[in-house]
Motif scaffolding. Structure first.
Motif, mmCIF file in Angstrom:
data_model
loop_
_atom_site.group_PDB
_atom_site.id
_atom_site.type_symbol
_atom_site.label_atom_id
_atom_site.label_comp_id
_atom_site.label_asym_id
_atom_site.label_seq_id
_atom_site.Cartn_x
_atom_site.Cartn_y
_atom_site.Cartn_z
ATOM 1 N N ALA A 51 0.576 -1.381 -0.040
ATOM 2 C CA ALA A 51 0.015 -0.245 -0.126
ATOM 3 C C ALA A 51 0.730 1.304 0.087
ATOM 4 O O ALA A 51 1.405 1.521 1.261
ATOM 5 N N PHE A 52 1.181 2.121 -1.268
ATOM 6 C CA PHE A 52 1.613 3.591 -1.169
ATOM 7 C C PHE A 52 0.836 4.451 -0.286
ATOM 8 O O PHE A 52 -0.222 4.681 -1.368
ATOM 9 N N ILE A 53 1.862 5.260 0.736
ATOM 10 C CA ILE A 53 0.595 6.438 0.980
ATOM 11 C C ILE A 53 1.670 7.469 0.925
ATOM 12 O O ILE A 53 2.391 7.107 0.955
ATOM 13 N N TYR A 65 7.545 -4.480 4.980
ATOM 14 C CA TYR A 65 8.125 -3.466 4.185
ATOM 15 C C TYR A 65 6.217 -3.211 3.128
ATOM 16 O O TYR A 65 6.061 -2.914 1.603
ATOM 17 N N PRO A 66 4.952 -3.956 3.725
ATOM 18 C CA PRO A 66 3.727 -3.501 3.026
ATOM 19 C C PRO A 66 3.539 -2.485 2.911
ATOM 20 O O PRO A 66 2.754 -1.894 2.077
ATOM 21 N N ALA A 67 4.016 -1.056 3.565
ATOM 22 C CA ALA A 67 3.952 -0.048 3.454
ATOM 23 C C ALA A 67 4.754 0.977 3.158
ATOM 24 O O ALA A 67 5.666 1.047 3.054
ATOM 25 N N GLY A 68 4.648 1.834 1.595
ATOM 26 C CA GLY A 68 5.458 1.678 0.835
ATOM 27 C C GLY A 68 4.757 3.902 0.516
ATOM 28 O O GLY A 68 3.619 3.977 1.085
ATOM 29 N N ALA A 69 5.784 4.789 0.572
ATOM 30 C CA ALA A 69 5.653 5.659 0.628
ATOM 31 C C ALA A 69 5.280 6.030 -1.093
ATOM 32 O O ALA A 69 6.458 6.367 -1.468
ATOM 33 N N VAL A 70 4.643 7.398 -1.439
ATOM 34 C CA VAL A 70 4.739 8.253 -2.557
ATOM 35 C C VAL A 70 5.687 9.967 -1.819
ATOM 36 O O VAL A 70 5.015 10.659 -1.328
ATOM 37 N N MET A 71 6.510 9.792 -2.602
ATOM 38 C CA MET A 71 8.163 11.013 -2.492
ATOM 39 C C MET A 71 7.984 11.415 -3.799
ATOM 40 O O MET A 71 8.774 10.967 -4.164
ATOM 41 N N GLY A 72 7.491 13.167 -4.284
ATOM 42 C CA GLY A 72 7.795 13.482 -5.292
ATOM 43 C C GLY A 72 9.149 13.260 -5.966
ATOM 44 O O GLY A 72 9.725 14.122 -5.331
ATOM 45 N N ALA A 73 10.102 13.320 -6.653
ATOM 46 C CA ALA A 73 10.457 13.819 -6.753
ATOM 47 C C ALA A 73 11.446 15.109 -7.491
ATOM 48 O O ALA A 73 12.187 15.575 -7.320
ATOM 49 N N LEU A 79 9.407 1.514 0.788
ATOM 50 C CA LEU A 79 9.818 1.356 -0.834
ATOM 51 C C LEU A 79 9.422 2.641 -1.214
ATOM 52 O O LEU A 79 8.047 2.857 -0.725
ATOM 53 N N MET A 80 9.694 3.216 -2.404
ATOM 54 C CA MET A 80 9.283 4.770 -2.247
ATOM 55 C C MET A 80 8.800 5.114 -3.787
ATOM 56 O O MET A 80 9.958 5.551 -4.741
ATOM 57 N N LEU A 81 7.483 5.765 -4.069
ATOM 58 C CA LEU A 81 7.405 5.573 -5.514
ATOM 59 C C LEU A 81 7.639 7.215 -5.752
ATOM 60 O O LEU A 81 6.905 8.392 -4.934
ATOM 61 N N GLN A 126 15.793 1.863 -3.061
ATOM 62 C CA GLN A 126 13.791 2.207 -2.332
ATOM 63 C C GLN A 126 13.235 2.375 -3.449
ATOM 64 O O GLN A 126 11.764 2.912 -3.217
ATOM 65 N N VAL A 127 13.770 2.963 -4.028
ATOM 66 C CA VAL A 127 13.316 3.951 -5.374
ATOM 67 C C VAL A 127 12.247 3.703 -6.847
ATOM 68 O O VAL A 127 13.206 3.430 -7.700
ATOM 69 N N ILE A 128 11.649 4.049 -6.572
ATOM 70 C CA ILE A 128 10.699 3.959 -8.592
ATOM 71 C C ILE A 128 10.376 4.338 -9.110
ATOM 72 O O ILE A 128 9.643 5.276 -8.421
ATOM 73 N N PRO A 129 11.486 4.893 -10.106
ATOM 74 C CA PRO A 129 11.181 6.385 -10.625
ATOM 75 C C PRO A 129 10.149 5.809 -10.953
ATOM 76 O O PRO A 129 10.089 5.236 -12.301
ATOM 77 N N THR A 130 9.504 7.238 -11.336
ATOM 78 C CA THR A 130 8.075 6.217 -12.352
ATOM 79 C C THR A 130 7.289 7.987 -12.866
ATOM 80 O O THR A 130 7.631 9.531 -12.443
ATOM 81 N N ALA A 131 7.212 7.476 -14.523
ATOM 82 C CA ALA A 131 6.337 8.735 -15.548
ATOM 83 C C ALA A 131 5.309 8.000 -16.440
ATOM 84 O O ALA A 131 5.597 7.253 -17.176
ATOM 85 N N ALA A 132 4.809 9.534 -16.775
ATOM 86 C CA ALA A 132 3.012 8.797 -17.842
ATOM 87 C C ALA A 132 3.917 9.618 -18.737
ATOM 88 O O ALA A 132 4.209 9.166 -19.817
ATOM 89 N N ARG A 133 3.910 10.484 -18.897
ATOM 90 C CA ARG A 133 3.183 11.140 -19.787
ATOM 91 C C ARG A 133 4.478 11.553 -20.851
ATOM 92 O O ARG A 133 4.533 11.517 -22.029
ATOM 93 N N SER A 134 5.906 11.482 -20.067
ATOM 94 C CA SER A 134 7.156 12.039 -21.234
ATOM 95 C C SER A 134 7.039 10.620 -21.656
ATOM 96 O O SER A 134 8.172 10.680 -22.188
ATOM 97 N N VAL A 135 6.684 9.205 -21.311
ATOM 98 C CA VAL A 135 6.883 8.012 -21.914
ATOM 99 C C VAL A 135 5.496 8.094 -23.041
ATOM 100 O O VAL A 135 6.028 7.982 -24.185
ATOM 101 N N LEU A 136 4.309 8.399 -22.756
ATOM 102 C CA LEU A 136 3.503 8.345 -24.063
ATOM 103 C C LEU A 136 2.942 8.867 -24.873
ATOM 104 O O LEU A 136 3.117 8.710 -26.027
ATOM 105 N N GLU A 137 4.047 10.480 -24.568
ATOM 106 C CA GLU A 137 4.146 11.299 -26.149
ATOM 107 C C GLU A 137 4.678 10.879 -26.724
ATOM 108 O O GLU A 137 4.968 11.564 -27.866
ATOM 109 N N ALA A 138 5.766 9.859 -26.464
ATOM 110 C CA ALA A 138 6.246 9.050 -27.794
ATOM 111 C C ALA A 138 5.424 8.606 -28.687
ATOM 112 O O ALA A 138 6.234 8.249 -29.742
ATOM 113 N N GLY A 139 4.078 7.983 -28.168
ATOM 114 C CA GLY A 139 3.104 6.985 -29.082
ATOM 115 C C GLY A 139 2.499 7.701 -30.426
ATOM 116 O O GLY A 139 2.734 9.205 -30.313
ATOM 117 N N PRO A 140 1.944 7.851 -31.017
ATOM 118 C CA PRO A 140 1.626 5.687 -30.613
ATOM 119 C C PRO A 140 2.950 4.703 -31.528
ATOM 120 O O PRO A 140 2.567 3.413 -31.734
#
Ligand SMILES: O=C(O)c1cc(=O)[nH]c(=O)n1[C@@H]1O[C@H](COP(=O)(O)O)[C@@H](O)[C@H]1O
Length: 286
Positions: A153-155, A198-206, A223-225, A249-263
């Motif tokens: 559960a990422f809080i 570690y069933p509790a993870g954290a959301v920590m903005g980059a 773990l930190m998203l 512990q870090v899980i870097p994540t991004a959406a738009r900067s990948v998706l804009e390369a589509g289709p």
């Protein structure tokens, strides 16, 4: 054959991140993204988007994070597409995190958690996002259910958006900020769950300033998203100032900067690797 107790999410993430990369791809099929991909803003368009992205990702991703809002937008049929894409990524050995930011009183949280975690649940995801505004205690059973199913559960502790700052840095009666208190409570939930689970993870903005290192330290081994890379202005180069010493512990994540390369699938593959390579380098402390 299923093992019991199941391996923890933390162990499964570490294994996948070593094999593939720690990068988590955000699946955010907004109206804009569908238009860019020349897809109709319909359930069929949503479904075609998911199939194409899964084709591009193949078995290269450790983790994927569909944003529930972009599926809910299409009503119940959108949620059927969500279930299908979760299944497809799971079959590719990719961990699934449903970004749905749930947060309510304890009894309602039980129902949300039952919809998310476990083989018989509606979504059967490996992880999901939660908010603690109704009190961290209200999430305790959710974290317990996540542990039971080998999920996480990422809080949200410190979000990537500037609007979150005044609330998250508000100082409470005991002199701690809200974010510090959430981080301390999250650590206690992990301590209670037992060593190394570690069933509790954290959301920590980059996007956060170096002052938030204190909050990172309070989280212990969680773990930190880390959203905010790409479209929200942070880069992979910003990760060390907040997270050095805690790279694994870090899980870097991004959406738009990948998706804009589509289709185009080949362009999507290149964009994915352009996010995976620096994620790997950061993890290896390079
Ligand atoms: O939990 C999240 O993923 C999240 C937390 C946060 O603090 N900020 C944040 O932007 N997100 C999510 O990350 C996604 C946006 O990612 P980008 O398109 O890369 O900016 C959206 O689905 C957000 O809901």
């Amino acid at each position: 054959m299923t093992t019991f107790p199941p391996p923890s999410f933390a162990d499964r993430f570490q294994q996948r991140a070593d094999e593939r990369s720690p990068f988590c791809l955000g699946l955010d099929p907004s109206r804009d993204v569908l238009a860019r991909w020349n897809l109709p803003d319909t359930v069929q368009g949503l479904s075609d988007f998911c199939e194409r992205l899964a084709d591009a990702a193949g078995e290269t991703l450790a983790m994927v994070k569909p944003q529930s809002a972009f599926f809910e937008r299409h009503g119940p049929e959108g949620l059927v597409v969500l279930q299908r894409v979760l299944k497809r990524f799971r079959a590719a050995g990719t961990l699934t995190l449903l970004d749905v930011k749930r947060g309510d009183i304890g009894s309602t949280m039980d129902a949300y958690a039952q919809s998310l975690f476990g083989k018989d649940s509606a979504y059967d995801v490996d992880a999901a996002t939660f908010t603690a505004y109704l009190g961290l205690g209200a999430l305790a059973k959710t974290v317990e259910l996540a542990r039971y199913h080998g999920a996480c559960a990422f809080i949200v502790v410190r979000s990537s958006n500037p609007e979150g700052e005044p609330l998250q840095n508000a100082v409470g009666k005991d002199g701690r900020t809200v974010a510090q208190a959430v981080a301390d409570g999250l650590r206690k939930l992990n301590d209670k769950a037992g060593r190394g689970l570690y069933p509790a993870g954290a959301v920590m903005g980059a996007t956060l300033p170096p002052a938030d290192r204190d909050v990172v330290e309070r989280l212990g081994g969680a773990l930190m998203l880390t959203p905010g890379i790409g479209s929200q202005g942070a880069g992979f180069g910003d990760l060390p100032k907040l997270f050095s010493g805690r790279e694994r512990q870090v899980i870097p994540t991004a959406a738009r900067s990948v998706l804009e390369a589509g289709p185009d699938v080949a362009a999507l593959k290149r964009a994915l690797e352009a996010h995976q390579a620096p994620s790997r380098s950061f993890r290896e402390g390079a």
